[in-house]
Design a protein around this motif. Structure first.
Motif, PDB file in Angstrom:
ATOM      1  N   GLY A  35       4.733   1.256  -5.925  1.00 60.03           N
ATOM      2  CA  GLY A  35       3.682   1.719  -5.040  1.00 60.03           C
ATOM      3  C   GLY A  35       4.196   1.932  -3.633  1.00 60.03           C
ATOM      4  O   GLY A  35       5.114   1.234  -3.182  1.00 60.03           O
ATOM      5  N   TRP A  36       3.623   2.888  -2.963  1.00 53.10           N
ATOM      6  CA  TRP A  36       3.863   3.098  -1.532  1.00 53.10           C
ATOM      7  C   TRP A  36       2.562   2.824  -0.797  1.00 53.10           C
ATOM      8  O   TRP A  36       1.492   3.298  -1.214  1.00 53.10           O
ATOM      9  N   PHE A  37       2.682   2.093   0.289  1.00 53.92           N
ATOM     10  CA  PHE A  37       1.531   1.701   1.099  1.00 53.92           C
ATOM     11  C   PHE A  37       1.842   2.026   2.553  1.00 53.92           C
ATOM     12  O   PHE A  37       3.000   2.091   2.953  1.00 53.92           O
ATOM     13  N   THR A  91       1.089   8.750  10.751  1.00 53.57           N
ATOM     14  CA  THR A  91       1.918   7.786  11.471  1.00 53.57           C
ATOM     15  C   THR A  91       1.554   6.363  11.078  1.00 53.57           C
ATOM     16  O   THR A  91       0.394   5.958  11.165  1.00 53.57           O
ATOM     17  N   ALA A  92       2.548   5.620  10.629  1.00 56.03           N
ATOM     18  CA  ALA A  92       2.326   4.244  10.167  1.00 56.03           C
ATOM     19  C   ALA A  92       3.656   3.653   9.733  1.00 56.03           C
ATOM     20  O   ALA A  92       4.667   4.358   9.648  1.00 56.03           O
ATOM     21  N   ASN A  93       3.625   2.381   9.441  1.00 54.14           N
ATOM     22  CA  ASN A  93       4.747   1.732   8.770  1.00 54.14           C
ATOM     23  C   ASN A  93       4.506   1.864   7.266  1.00 54.14           C
ATOM     24  O   ASN A  93       3.414   1.538   6.788  1.00 54.14           O
ATOM     25  N   TYR A  94       5.506   2.349   6.559  1.00 51.71           N
ATOM     26  CA  TYR A  94       5.363   2.596   5.126  1.00 51.71           C
ATOM     27  C   TYR A  94       6.138   1.546   4.352  1.00 51.71           C
ATOM     28  O   TYR A  94       7.311   1.273   4.637  1.00 51.71           O
ATOM     29  N   TYR A  95       5.471   0.983   3.359  1.00 51.69           N
ATOM     30  CA  TYR A  95       6.042  -0.076   2.541  1.00 51.69           C
ATOM     31  C   TYR A  95       6.149   0.356   1.089  1.00 51.69           C
ATOM     32  O   TYR A  95       5.239   1.012   0.554  1.00 51.69           O
ATOM     33  N   CYS A  96       7.232  -0.052   0.462  1.00 45.09           N
ATOM     34  CA  CYS A  96       7.401   0.111  -0.972  1.00 45.09           C
ATOM     35  C   CYS A  96       7.172  -1.248  -1.631  1.00 45.09           C
ATOM     36  O   CYS A  96       7.576  -2.283  -1.087  1.00 45.09           O
ATOM     37  N   ALA A  97       6.537  -1.227  -2.784  1.00 44.23           N
ATOM     38  CA  ALA A  97       6.305  -2.463  -3.527  1.00 44.23           C
ATOM     39  C   ALA A  97       6.455  -2.181  -5.018  1.00 44.23           C
ATOM     40  O   ALA A  97       6.226  -1.052  -5.469  1.00 44.23           O
ATOM     41  N   VAL A  98       6.823  -3.206  -5.761  1.00 50.17           N
ATOM     42  CA  VAL A  98       6.974  -3.062  -7.206  1.00 50.17           C
ATOM     43  C   VAL A  98       6.213  -4.180  -7.906  1.00 50.17           C
ATOM     44  O   VAL A  98       6.071  -5.293  -7.381  1.00 50.17           O
ATOM     45  N   GLY A  99       5.719  -3.860  -9.094  1.00 47.51           N
ATOM     46  CA  GLY A  99       4.978  -4.862  -9.842  1.00 47.51           C
ATOM     47  C   GLY A  99       4.956  -4.537 -11.320  1.00 47.51           C
ATOM     48  O   GLY A  99       5.081  -3.372 -11.722  1.00 47.51           O
ATOM     49  N   MET A 101       2.947  -4.013 -14.528  1.00 47.71           N
ATOM     50  CA  MET A 101       1.571  -3.661 -14.844  1.00 47.71           C
ATOM     51  C   MET A 101       1.481  -3.163 -16.273  1.00 47.71           C
ATOM     52  O   MET A 101       2.350  -2.413 -16.720  1.00 47.71           O
ATOM     53  N   ALA A 102       0.416  -3.538 -16.954  1.00 46.90           N
ATOM     54  CA  ALA A 102       0.297  -3.237 -18.375  1.00 46.90           C
ATOM     55  C   ALA A 102      -0.096  -1.792 -18.641  1.00 46.90           C
ATOM     56  O   ALA A 102       0.156  -1.275 -19.737  1.00 46.90           O
ATOM     57  N   ASP A 103      -0.689  -1.135 -17.635  1.00 45.84           N
ATOM     58  CA  ASP A 103      -1.108   0.250 -17.849  1.00 45.84           C
ATOM     59  C   ASP A 103      -0.992   1.005 -16.531  1.00 45.84           C
ATOM     60  O   ASP A 103      -0.173   0.650 -15.695  1.00 45.84           O
ATOM     61  N   SER A 104      -1.801   2.020 -16.348  1.00 50.18           N
ATOM     62  CA  SER A 104      -1.652   2.881 -15.184  1.00 50.18           C
ATOM     63  C   SER A 104      -1.773   2.101 -13.874  1.00 50.18           C
ATOM     64  O   SER A 104      -2.676   1.282 -13.697  1.00 50.18           O
ATOM     65  N   CYS A 105      -0.857   2.394 -12.963  1.00 51.37           N
ATOM     66  CA  CYS A 105      -0.854   1.690 -11.671  1.00 51.37           C
ATOM     67  C   CYS A 105      -2.120   1.958 -10.874  1.00 51.37           C
ATOM     68  O   CYS A 105      -2.471   1.171  -9.991  1.00 51.37           O
ATOM     69  N   SER A 106      -2.830   3.039 -11.184  1.00 51.64           N
ATOM     70  CA  SER A 106      -4.056   3.344 -10.454  1.00 51.64           C
ATOM     71  C   SER A 106      -5.146   2.306 -10.713  1.00 51.64           C
ATOM     72  O   SER A 106      -6.149   2.275  -9.998  1.00 51.64           O
ATOM     73  N   ASN A 107      -4.964   1.471 -11.717  1.00 50.66           N
ATOM     74  CA  ASN A 107      -5.933   0.425 -12.048  1.00 50.66           C
ATOM     75  C   ASN A 107      -5.704  -0.868 -11.265  1.00 50.66           C
ATOM     76  O   ASN A 107      -6.467  -1.826 -11.455  1.00 50.66           O
ATOM     77  N   TYR A 111      -2.498  -6.448  -4.351  1.00 48.49           N
ATOM     78  CA  TYR A 111      -2.214  -7.853  -4.648  1.00 48.49           C
ATOM     79  C   TYR A 111      -1.526  -8.035  -5.997  1.00 48.49           C
ATOM     80  O   TYR A 111      -1.045  -9.129  -6.297  1.00 48.49           O
ATOM     81  N   GLU A 112      -1.481  -6.981  -6.798  1.00 42.34           N
ATOM     82  CA  GLU A 112      -0.792  -7.044  -8.088  1.00 42.34           C
ATOM     83  C   GLU A 112       0.703  -6.758  -7.979  1.00 42.34           C
ATOM     84  O   GLU A 112       1.417  -6.868  -8.970  1.00 42.34           O
TER      85      GLU A 112
END
Length: 126
Positions: A35-37, A91-99, A101-107, A111-112
């Motif tokens: 995910g990108w945040f 404009t923002a600070n962009y974060y990458c995260a990994v997790g 997940m059992a199915d689509s990341c859109s779910n 916090y996951e």
């Protein structure tokens, strides 16, 4: 040790492009959703885009649809966020995260996600 490191941020003029990278080490990325945040000063962190590990499905926030593209290269253990037609409001600070997940990341929400990078600053200004 597990590390997630973002790079590619910087200063760009409105209408310009940047490609953010998210390099993972200490684990293999192929079984993780990515995910990108973004987080702007004084605001909460919010989701921009994600790509699933199960079927490669993607999600984009309405504000970036048609402008940003998320991708992953499991052979390089790296994910990317191609950002085109950038606007000052990006404009923002962009974060990458990994997790995992059992199915689509859109779910899933932020916090996951299990591992986070330190962020890379993107500034869109003339």
């Amino acid at each position: 040790q597990v590390h997630v490191v973002e790079s590619g941020g910087g200063l760009v003029q409105p209408g310009g492009s940047l490609r953010l990278s998210c390099a993972a080490s200490g684990f293999t990325l192929d079984t993780y959703a990515i995910g990108w945040f973004l987080q702007a000063p004084g605001k909460e962190r919010e989701g921009v885009s994600c790509i699933s590990s199960t079927d490669g499905s993607t999600y984009y926030a309405d504000s970036v649809k048609g402008r940003f593209t998320i991708s992953r290269d499991n052979t390089k253990n790296t994910a990317y966020l191609q950002m085109n037609s950038l606007k000052p409001e990006d404009t923002a600070n962009y974060y990458c995260a990994v997790g995992r997940m059992a199915d689509s990341c859109s779910n899933y929400g932020l916090y996951e996600y299990d591992y986070w990078g330190q962020g890379t600053q993107v500034t869109v200004s003339s």
